[in-house]
Design an enzyme around this catalytic site. Structure first.
Site, short mmCIF file in Angstrom:
data_model
loop_
_atom_site.label_atom_id
_atom_site.label_comp_id
_atom_site.label_asym_id
_atom_site.label_seq_id
_atom_site.Cartn_x
_atom_site.Cartn_y
_atom_site.Cartn_z
N GLY A 243 0.80 -1.21 0.00
CA GLY A 243 0.00 0.00 0.00
C GLY A 243 0.83 1.26 0.00
N ARG A 244 1.98 1.22 0.67
CA ARG A 244 2.84 2.40 0.71
C ARG A 244 3.42 2.71 -0.67
NH1 ARG A 244 5.22 0.48 6.56
NH2 ARG A 244 3.57 1.51 7.78
N ARG A 269 2.35 33.29 -18.48
CA ARG A 269 2.30 34.46 -17.62
C ARG A 269 3.52 35.34 -17.87
NH1 ARG A 269 -0.53 38.21 -14.72
NH2 ARG A 269 0.44 38.66 -12.69
N GLY A 340 1.51 32.43 -7.90
CA GLY A 340 1.31 33.67 -7.15
C GLY A 340 -0.08 33.73 -6.56
N GLU A 364 -1.34 5.47 5.42
CA GLU A 364 -0.50 4.28 5.17
C GLU A 364 0.79 4.33 5.99
OE1 GLU A 364 -2.19 2.25 3.90
OE2 GLU A 364 -2.78 2.49 1.83
N ARG A 376 15.21 1.45 11.93
CA ARG A 376 15.34 0.12 12.54
C ARG A 376 15.97 -0.88 11.57
NH1 ARG A 376 9.57 -0.42 15.87
NH2 ARG A 376 10.21 0.88 17.64
#
Length: 383
Positions: A243-244, A269, A340, A364, A376
């Site tokens: 799931g991760r 822009r 912006g 998750e 760990r």
């Protein structure tokens, strides 16, 4: 321009084309209005299922696509680029199916999995509780054996698809003893005693319902237990590894969408007589955004390749989830900055991307938990 994909076969290339076509026709136009109204897109998920996209990583003997995880995750990213709620729905459904696919008996798989991977049944994953989030081993929902049934009592929290799913993969305590006393159950939505809280009022992903799930003496036949008694915590952790990776892919897709919107806007822009993309301050920001997205993609694909090869990948999954979601938060924040003032209003999608990115660092397993997993692992195994 489409993202260059790893396509091991021509059929996979056709699959990506299909996903893009569905995404552009069915997802992108509906995302903004549905997120504003909070309408759950069940019909879209059903369409995705009937298109063969809900069972991609599962075996073809139960109707799945039998695709490598590397391919499935790239599909998730493509969906997330167009509508993160739908990509999350696919990821959660895949997560909810995984315990049955991996730990169910042949009879259980044959009976229930085909309708799940086809999308006719949608799923939810019930692990967290109001008092037990990161510390999943502290869950208190009980499952008491009563003849040929278990009686489940307790409350589950933060359940995606709560009240909408057709089945719930529920983790409950069958005995005392910490993580060794947890078992896994497949609970149908019409089970007596199953009810749901009011959907949470969230910062983002508003078309994806998140609720409490109440189990008030819910009777579940013993045949709906997945694995042996006491296997549940191990099942949950293994499911979360996969799931991760799903969340890493979704976060990457969200970052890609923010990057593409920002580049397009920066080309159009003008300030001081030229497009803002030509100004170094903006151009370098966009370059950092691109680097963040591409590094996240590389990490989740590396972890997926290990999974597909049958190698240990928990460490790599945590690294991918950590980096991809932190990067998505950074990229969407910078996207608002590139726009912006326009980035702060809902006329453009980047403010929605920004709101949606935050939860990627939380569900998750929070990113603090990912760091704990990684640390760990380094303590045990080194680099």
């Amino acid at each position: 321009m489409p993202v260059a994909r790893i396509t091991p076969t021509p059929e996979v290339g056709d699959l990506f084309t299909l996903v893009r076509d569905i995404g552009d026709a069915e997802l992108r136009p509906r995302a903004d209005p549905a997120e504003a109204s909070g309408d759950y897109p069940r019909d879209v998920l059903r369409l995705i299922g009937r298109s063969g996209l809900l069972g991609l990583p599962y075996d073809d003997d139960v109707g799945g696509g039998a695709q490598p995880y590397e391919v499935y995750l790239q599909v998730l990213e493509e969906l997330a680029m167009r509508w993160a709620t739908v990509a999350l729905g696919v990821s959660v459904h895949t997560l909810a199916c995984w315990p049955l696919a991996a730990f169910g008996t042949a009879e259980q798989r044959k009976r229930w999995l085909p309708d799940m991977v086809s999308g006719e049944l949608s799923g939810a994953y019930c692990l967290s509780e109001p008092h037990a989030g990161s510390d999943a081993a502290a869950l208190s929902t009980r499952a008491v054996r009563d003849g040929e049934h278990y009686v489940l009592t307790g409350t589950k929290a933060w359940v995606t698809h709560g009240g909408q799913a057709d089945f719930y993969t529920v983790f409950a305590r069958t005995s005392d003893g910490g993580s060794r006393g947890i078992s896994c159950f497949l609970v149908p939505a019409d089970a007596g005693g199953l009810s749901f809280g009011t959907p949470e009022r969230k910062m983002g992903l508003n078309a994806s319902p998140t609720t409490l799930v109440y189990l008030d003496e819910v009777r579940v036949p013993t045949e709906r237990r997945l694995g042996d008694e006491g296997d549940g915590f191990g099942i949950a952790l293994q499911a979360l590894d996969s799931g991760r990776l799903g969340i890493a892919a979704i976060a990457t897709g969200l970052g890609q969408a923010a990057l593409e919107a920002s580049v397009s806007y920066a080309k159009e822009r003008e300030q001081f007589g030229q497009p803002i993309i030509t100004h170094q301050g903006v151009g370098f920001m966009l370059a950092d955004m691109a680097a963040a997205v591409e590094s996240a993609r590389a990490l989740y694909l590396t972890a997926a390749s290990r999974r597909d090869a049958g190698l240990a990948y928990r460490h790599q999954a945590s690294v991918a989830k950590l980096v991809a979601t932190d990067n998505a938060m950074r990229v969407t924040t910078d996207a608002v900055q590139v726009f912006g003032g326009a980035g702060y209003v809902r006329d453009y999608p980047v403010e929605r991307y920004f709101r949606e990115a935050k939860v990627m660092q939380i569900f998750e397993g929070t990113n603090q938990i990912q760091r704990l997993v990684i640390a760990r692992d380094l303590e045990r195994n080194g680099t």
